[in-house]
Structure formats: structure tokens, C-alpha cells
Write a protein that holds these residues in place. Structure first.
Motif, PDB file in Angstrom:
ATOM      1  N   MET A  28      -1.386  85.077   8.064  1.00 31.54           N
ATOM      2  CA  MET A  28      -0.958  83.699   8.267  1.00 31.54           C
ATOM      3  C   MET A  28       0.439  83.477   7.686  1.00 31.54           C
ATOM      4  SD  MET A  28      -3.101  82.049  10.052  1.00 31.54           S
ATOM      5  CE  MET A  28      -3.148  83.619  10.914  1.00 31.54           C
ATOM      6  N   ILE A  29       1.150  82.550   8.293  1.00 32.78           N
ATOM      7  CA  ILE A  29       2.487  82.183   7.823  1.00 32.78           C
ATOM      8  C   ILE A  29       2.526  80.687   7.574  1.00 32.78           C
ATOM      9  CG2 ILE A  29       3.629  84.089   9.027  1.00 32.78           C
ATOM     10  CD1 ILE A  29       4.414  82.067  11.231  1.00 32.78           C
ATOM     11  N   ASN A  30       3.579  80.238   6.945  1.00 34.65           N
ATOM     12  CA  ASN A  30       3.795  78.816   6.718  1.00 34.65           C
ATOM     13  C   ASN A  30       4.149  78.167   8.052  1.00 34.65           C
ATOM     14  OD1 ASN A  30       4.589  76.255   5.981  1.00 34.65           O
ATOM     15  ND2 ASN A  30       6.391  76.911   4.831  1.00 34.65           N
ATOM     16  N   HIS A  31       3.284  77.294   8.540  1.00 33.79           N
ATOM     17  CA  HIS A  31       3.534  76.682   9.838  1.00 33.79           C
ATOM     18  C   HIS A  31       4.659  75.653   9.796  1.00 33.79           C
ATOM     19  CE1 HIS A  31       0.783  73.883   7.874  1.00 33.79           C
ATOM     20  NE2 HIS A  31       1.130  72.960   8.753  1.00 33.79           N
ATOM     21  N   ARG A  32       5.214  75.415   8.645  1.00 31.63           N
ATOM     22  CA  ARG A  32       6.379  74.547   8.517  1.00 31.63           C
ATOM     23  C   ARG A  32       7.614  75.345   8.090  1.00 31.63           C
ATOM     24  NH1 ARG A  32       4.241  71.625  11.724  1.00 31.63           N
ATOM     25  NH2 ARG A  32       2.853  69.920  11.164  1.00 31.63           N
ATOM     26  N   GLY A  33       7.521  76.655   8.200  1.00 33.58           N
ATOM     27  CA  GLY A  33       8.614  77.503   7.762  1.00 33.58           C
ATOM     28  C   GLY A  33       9.474  78.011   8.907  1.00 33.58           C
ATOM     29  N   ALA A  34      10.511  78.745   8.554  1.00 33.32           N
ATOM     30  CA  ALA A  34      11.480  79.240   9.533  1.00 33.32           C
ATOM     31  C   ALA A  34      10.861  80.245  10.495  1.00 33.32           C
ATOM     32  CB  ALA A  34      12.656  79.878   8.797  1.00 33.32           C
ATOM     33  N   GLU A  35       9.904  81.035  10.023  1.00 32.83           N
ATOM     34  CA  GLU A  35       9.305  82.045  10.886  1.00 32.83           C
ATOM     35  C   GLU A  35       8.539  81.400  12.033  1.00 32.83           C
ATOM     36  OE1 GLU A  35       6.387  86.006  10.571  1.00 32.83           O
ATOM     37  OE2 GLU A  35       6.885  84.858   8.761  1.00 32.83           O
ATOM     38  N   ALA A  38      11.043  79.869  14.571  1.00 33.65           N
ATOM     39  CA  ALA A  38      11.646  80.879  15.438  1.00 33.65           C
ATOM     40  C   ALA A  38      10.675  81.282  16.542  1.00 33.65           C
ATOM     41  CB  ALA A  38      12.060  82.087  14.609  1.00 33.65           C
ATOM     42  N   MET A  39       9.395  81.415  16.203  1.00 35.94           N
ATOM     43  CA  MET A  39       8.382  81.765  17.194  1.00 35.94           C
ATOM     44  C   MET A  39       8.237  80.645  18.228  1.00 35.94           C
ATOM     45  SD  MET A  39       4.403  82.928  16.624  1.00 35.94           S
ATOM     46  CE  MET A  39       4.038  81.566  15.497  1.00 35.94           C
ATOM     47  N   TYR A  40       8.223  79.411  17.767  1.00 36.42           N
ATOM     48  CA  TYR A  40       8.088  78.265  18.661  1.00 36.42           C
ATOM     49  C   TYR A  40       9.258  78.227  19.651  1.00 36.42           C
ATOM     50  CZ  TYR A  40       6.971  73.465  20.102  1.00 36.42           C
ATOM     51  OH  TYR A  40       6.637  72.342  20.835  1.00 36.42           O
ATOM     52  N   ASP A  41      10.468  78.400  19.149  1.00 39.43           N
ATOM     53  CA  ASP A  41      11.647  78.376  20.010  1.00 39.43           C
ATOM     54  C   ASP A  41      11.624  79.522  21.021  1.00 39.43           C
ATOM     55  OD1 ASP A  41      12.633  76.132  18.780  1.00 39.43           O
ATOM     56  OD2 ASP A  41      14.028  77.207  17.483  1.00 39.43           O
ATOM     57  N   ASP A  42      11.190  80.698  20.569  1.00 38.41           N
ATOM     58  CA  ASP A  42      11.111  81.862  21.446  1.00 38.41           C
ATOM     59  C   ASP A  42      10.143  81.584  22.594  1.00 38.41           C
ATOM     60  OD1 ASP A  42      11.534  84.516  22.333  1.00 38.41           O
ATOM     61  OD2 ASP A  42       9.777  85.217  21.223  1.00 38.41           O
ATOM     62  N   CYS A  43       8.995  81.017  22.279  1.00 40.41           N
ATOM     63  CA  CYS A  43       8.003  80.697  23.321  1.00 40.41           C
ATOM     64  C   CYS A  43       8.569  79.686  24.318  1.00 40.41           C
ATOM     65  CB  CYS A  43       6.734  80.142  22.682  1.00 40.41           C
ATOM     66  SG  CYS A  43       5.735  81.353  21.780  1.00 40.41           S
ATOM     67  N   LYS A 231      12.851  69.725  16.096  1.00 42.66           N
ATOM     68  CA  LYS A 231      13.016  70.491  14.846  1.00 42.66           C
ATOM     69  C   LYS A 231      12.256  71.814  14.911  1.00 42.66           C
ATOM     70  CE  LYS A 231      13.208  66.109  12.295  1.00 42.66           C
ATOM     71  NZ  LYS A 231      12.526  65.259  11.270  1.00 42.66           N
ATOM     72  N   SER A 232      11.885  72.209  16.135  1.00 36.25           N
ATOM     73  CA  SER A 232      11.152  73.469  16.362  1.00 36.25           C
ATOM     74  C   SER A 232       9.833  73.494  15.597  1.00 36.25           C
ATOM     75  CB  SER A 232      12.021  74.666  15.960  1.00 36.25           C
ATOM     76  OG  SER A 232      13.249  74.646  16.634  1.00 36.25           O
ATOM     77  N   GLN A 233       9.135  72.378  15.628  1.00 38.06           N
ATOM     78  CA  GLN A 233       7.858  72.250  14.944  1.00 38.06           C
ATOM     79  C   GLN A 233       6.866  71.526  15.844  1.00 38.06           C
ATOM     80  OE1 GLN A 233       6.793  73.272  11.885  1.00 38.06           O
ATOM     81  NE2 GLN A 233       8.720  74.313  11.421  1.00 38.06           N
TER      82      GLN A 233
END
Length: 383
Positions: A28-35, A38-43, A231-233
């Protein structure tokens, strides 16, 4: 049957590539973090190519029905009229959703039959805020004329809301060119990701309609998705493992290329139809105009005389292949074979081969190989 050895040949969920399953096992990663951002924008970047749109795209933690409700619930008020086009289960679902939020002026056809565009226009002439259409009605195996409905929506200045749940990612869908204000897709269909996510493209015009509403849904508030998406969130906690899987599935889409992916889907569906025709099995949809077509992602066929669709489904399941039967009043009357996602020619051949065995045992056909031969001739064009 060992579920790991079975083959899903239904109109979703579809088999998921091993690399997608591996992606879902990431920590799991921080769903409010940069990683995550980046995944959201890529999708969203890859999805823009799938949707063929410059509109905003949002990813919702919820099935395709959640996105359908978001589209209607965010644009329709209690005094607004929605023209709902119904020729199958999911057109009916759009109608039921619209009834929760506003008023409905439905055009209800027999399931699997083409819409009369003149009748559609008459409905719009009576006044409406929006019109809903299921582009590909999997319950009946018919693809509806989205381009032509889009022209009518523009002519009468109504919002065009389209369910592209089983075409986006597997068929040619031109959201901007067709004037679709909100288009939605589910993750577990042509995109070949696990179930549980849906995506929506939303036009500026649709957002303007939302500004006119006194209240919007809470969890499915597309304006909230817009604010967070900038904000890519996401506005609420996303289903992070599903996002991992979606990203990997979209990378597979990008690697294949949309033109090749569309051709593969269309050819596989054509092969199923060719096999059915060779075996004397009749298609279910009634194509009464030049604008409707057989689905390129699922083939709906009438059950042969003396056999039910449920019999065929059960017999195929016993042989390790899951197909679909008919829904609601079509139960037993039809059976359906999906050809969406990452389906390959070998999957089609195996399915037709087993279907021939089932039909011969049921006394429907007398010899094996005719369906496989017909399908093979079509599939050879992919080589």
C-alpha cells in the motif's frame, strides 16, 4: 472445475493478465502522496486516448453503474426530463436511475431491436434536459447508433450521456466527435482490469449543467472529482490495489495500440458470428436500420430449438468455459459469448470447439468442425 483452469468467455468480468494480478499485490502507498498522483495522471493520460477526448476524465471507486448514476445524478434535477433509450437491460437501468433524480420520457423497444431515429427525435422535440444511451447493449448483443444520437442531442441542445461500459477500450468510440457530454466505462470489460472501478469523461457543458443544480450526490459528486482531479487526486479514499491493476491493464492497452485492439475485438466477434452461422444458430439482435450493428464485444444467439440457453451455459461450464445466458425475460431463450478484454484467437477457437461438442451431444448439430473452420477463416486475418 478448478477456477484457475477455467476460461471466462462472458461479457465481463474478463480474464486478467498475470502482470495485472502481480501489480495488485504491491504494498500500500499513501493515497494522498506523489506516487498515487503520478499513477492517477498516468491512467488518465492513457484513458484520454481510449475515450478519444480532451474532456476531463475521472476514476471512481465503484462499478460502471456508479458512473452511470454519477452522470445522471449530477446533471438532472427533480423537474428535469431525461429521454432514456431502452432496448436491453442496461438501457432499462439508465431509466431506473433517472427516475430517482428527475422525470423520464422513455423510448422502450423490444430488447435487441434497433431504435427508430425518427421516434428518438420526436421524444426530444417534447423537451428534455438530457438523453441517455447504452452504446453496446450486452444483454442483447446489439451496438446502438451513438454517432447519430449525438447529432440529435446537439440539434435539440440536450446533454448526451452514454454508457460505453463495454465498448471503450475495445471498439471505436469517438467521445468528442460524437458530442458525448458524459461517457462512462467499467474496469472489468474491454480494459481487462479487475471489477470495482469506473471512469467518466465529462464535458464543460456537463459541468455547466451541474452548476444549475441545487444539490448533487455526495459520494458521486463529479464536481468534487473535478476539484480533486485538478490536483491528481480523488475526493474520497480510492481503492488503491485496483488502481495498481488498472494502471497495468492500461499499459497493456497502450502497448497493443488502440487500432490493433479494436481490430482484434471486431475480428474475434466476427469469428463467433461466422461459427454460429455455419452451425445454423441464429443471431438474437434484430437490426432494422443501417445504423445499428452486432456487438463487437459479445455475441447474443438464440437458443436452438429443443435446447435452452441455460442448458448450453451449464454444459459449457462443465467443460471449463463460462459463457452467459439471457437476463430477465430472455433467460433460457438466448446464450451469449463474450469476446472482450485480452481475448485471443485461441480462446475463440477453444470456445467454439467445446460449443460444437455440447451442441452435438444435444442433437443440434451432427458433425464437428464446421464452426471451428468458419471461425478460423476469420481469425486468420489477424495473423
Amino acid at each position: 472445475m478448478d477456477l484457475e483452469d477455467g476460461l471466462l468467455m462472458m461479457p465481463g468480468p474478463v480474464p486478467v493478465a498475470p502482470r495485472v494480478l502481480r501489480a495488485m499485490s504491491k504494498p500500500m502507498i499513501n493515497h494522498r502522496g506523489a506516487e498515487f498522483s503520478a499513477m492517477y495522471d498516468d491512467c488518465c493520460e492513457i484513458l484520454a486516448d481510449v475515450f478519444q477526448t480532451k474532456n476531463d476524465i475521472f476514476i471512481l471507486s465503484g462499478s460502471g453503474t456508479a458512473a452511470m448514476e454519477a452522470a445522471v445524478g449530477c446533471t438532472t434535477g427533480k423537474d428535469d426530463v431525461v429521454v432514456t433509450l431502452e432496448n436491453g437491460k442496461f438501457g432499462e437501468r439508465f431509466k431506473k436511475i433517472a427516475l430517482r433524480y428527475g422525470k423520464v420520457n422513455p423510448l422502450e423497444n423490444e430488447w435487441g431491436s434497433s431504435f427508430d431515429l425518427g421516434e428518438v427525435e420526436k421524444k426530444l422535440e417534447e423537451g428534455a434536459k438530457a438523453i441517455t444511451l447504452v452504446h453496446n447493449e450486452t444483454s442483447a448483443g446489439i451496438q446502438n447508433p451513438a454517432k447519430e444520437i449525438g447529432k440529435l442531442a446537439k440539434k435539440h441542445d440536450v446533454l448526451f450521456i452514454m454508457d460505453g461500459v463495454t465498448t471503450l477500450g475495445g471498439d471505436d468510440v469517438k467521445v468528442d466527435e460524437w458530442g458525448v457530454d458524459i461517457a462512462v466505462v467499467g474496469s472489468q470489460k474491454c480494459l481487462a482490469a479487475p471489477p470495482g472501478l469506473s471512469m467518466a469523461s465529462v464535458s464543460k457543458r456537463a459541468f455547466e449543467a451541474m452548476d444549475e443544480k441545487e444539490s448533487l450526490p455526495y459520494y458521486l459528486d463529479l464536481k468534487a472529482y473535478k476539484k480533486s482531479g485538478d490536483k491528481s487526486q480523488t475526493p474520497y479514499t480510492p481503492a488503491v490495489p485496483l488502481f495498481f491493476g488498472l494502471q497495468e491493464a492500461l499499459h497493456i492497452v497502450k502497448e497493443e495500440g488502440m487500432d490493433a485492439r479494436i481490430k482484434r475485438h471486431a475480428t474475434c466477434a466476427e469469428a463467433v458470428r461466422a461459427a454460429a452461422n455455419a452451425m445454423g444458430i441464429e443471431m438474437f439482435p434484430q437490426l432494422n436500420d443501417e445504423f445499428s450493428h452486432y456487438s463487437n464485444t459479445v455475441t447474443a444467439m438464440k437458443a436452438p430449438e429443443g435446447v435452452t440457453g441455460n442448458d448450453i451455459k451449464k454444459d459449457m461450464m462443465a467443460r471449463g468455459i463460462t459463457i452467459a445466458g439471457g437476463q430477465d425475460h430472455l433467460s433460457g431463450k438466448i446464450f451469449r459469448i463474450g469476446s472482450m478484454g485480452n481475448v485471443q484467437p485461441k480462446d475463440i477457437i477453444l470456445t467454439i470447439q467445446e460449443l460444437e461438442v455440447v451442441l452435438r451431444k444435444r442433437g443440434v448439430i451432427s458433425e464437428l468442425g464446421i464452426g471451428v473452420g468458419a471461425a478460423s477463416e476469420v481469425l486468420d486475418t489477424l495473423l
